[in-house]
Design an enzyme around this catalytic site. Sequence first.
Site, PDB file in Angstrom:
ATOM      1  N   TYR A 114       6.671  23.158  14.791  1.00  0.00           N
ATOM      2  CA  TYR A 114       5.411  23.617  14.361  1.00  0.00           C
ATOM      3  C   TYR A 114       5.423  24.263  13.264  1.00  0.00           C
ATOM      4  CZ  TYR A 114       1.375  26.552  14.234  1.00  0.00           C
ATOM      5  OH  TYR A 114       0.106  27.091  13.780  1.00  0.00           O
ATOM      6  N   GLY A 157      -2.435  25.725  13.632  1.00  0.00           N
ATOM      7  CA  GLY A 157      -3.329  25.973  14.714  1.00  0.00           C
ATOM      8  C   GLY A 157      -3.999  24.766  15.430  1.00  0.00           C
TER       9      GLY A 157
END
Length: 510
Positions: A50, A57
């Site tokens: 990530y 998000g």
Amino acid sequence: MLSIKAPLKLSDFQLILFENQQLEISEEVFEKATSSFSFLQDFAKDKVIYGVNTGFGPMAQYKIKDEDRLQLQYNLIRSHASGTGKAMGPLYVKASMIARLNSLSLGYSGVNRSVLETMQQLINKDITPLIFEHGGVGASGDLVQLAHLALVLIGEGEVFYRGERKATKSVFQNLKINPIEVKLREGLALINGTSVMTGIGIVNLIYAKRLLEWSICCSSMINEIVCAYSDHYSSELNSSKLHKSQHKVAEMMQEHLKDSKRIKNRQDHLYRETSTSEEVFSEKVQEYYSLRCIPQILGPVLATINSAENILMDEVNSANDNPIVSVEKQMVYHGGNFHGDFISLEMDKLKLVITRLSMLSERQLNYLLNSKLNEILPPFVNLGKLGLNFGLQGAQFSAVSTTAENQTLSNSMYVHSIPNNNDNQDIVSMGTNAANITKTVIDNAYQVLAVQMMAIIQGMKHIDNLDSFSTKSKEIFEKFNDKFHLEKEDFPLYNSIEDITKSLKENDAY
């Protein structure tokens, strides 16, 4: 030089913020950061990480091409530098920078060495980024406020330097400061964390501690003015309750009043044989609660400050990033260490007890100004001509309205989560809002105490027997009597209130 090496203590922040102590970063810290960066760089080559090769998000499902990875970091910083409202004060920004630097120095964030070096230079040279109070919701951390910090670190945005708001680029050029190198995930690592709410909270704590000491000081002096009994702050009475913070407040009052000639011993008055022969006692049996229950009222304030210090120091010495890079375990862990609930709750608790402190101060002020209550001083401690002059009548209005504002502001932010970010952030902490509101509550409380201090000085002037007061009270009188000369003639009080507020905030009581 103070070395950035966890665990940092509250006293370390005080040295840097108030005594301009310089920061140094050891080679051990640099090596730890470099090791974390190198591991993540290799680890991410064939894995989905990530914020390295994904969007952010709710857009984390989108893969980012290798050639776009660095642009992704710049896009994140620039797009989130969207704060509104007032600019944060440089002191609070600097505290936030120290908190962020310390967190990144732990080696869990995978940033390269240049990030630490540039942040160190900004702190040591007193260059504070333009960061706005409004923007962060306190989950994924202080995204918006920290984006303004990151914007400066990449050489963009604005800063405050030597009291002026200037373009970052010009300040960096003049001082030969290099922007950070964005190599992997520096954008996300900088803006993903609780460092702004924690930085504001740390400054709040420093000022709250000082405020409490001044409240104990004022409370002791009022007891002297009215010649109160000593037993309500005695060790014998207070030791019958087990709260250590109550004991500490009582001990501070004992120390303040130890050589006072005005404080009465109950054995010498109401416990003498002749005292029971009166139908209506000429002496008060007990004082009003605002004078008699000080250890019980301010004890919880002290306990809350101590608790908040423990929580904030745990937070500032923690990794509050996502994901967390573990070189030791050779793994990257995804989660939510950026969530600000710990800080949000402590700030709500802190503003609640500081509001309570301001309420105590306002009631003590009212006692001094109401001649029918104290039966010692003229109305509004007016040393001029009653009816013609007004004393502190006008100043009381300001103290009352400011206390009322604190009562409204003490409502919780912690329970005011609003889902956002396409409901990815479906429960948030509002920690930065909580910290900023607590700052306002503390500032307000200092203003209330300033008016209270003015009333105390006036009361001591009216009694006109300075030798009967304790050594500590005489020292305080001399300090503030020089700042406040309301004798018989009325004059605008706003400058005096401002001057005394500043003096209380900048100086220790004990």
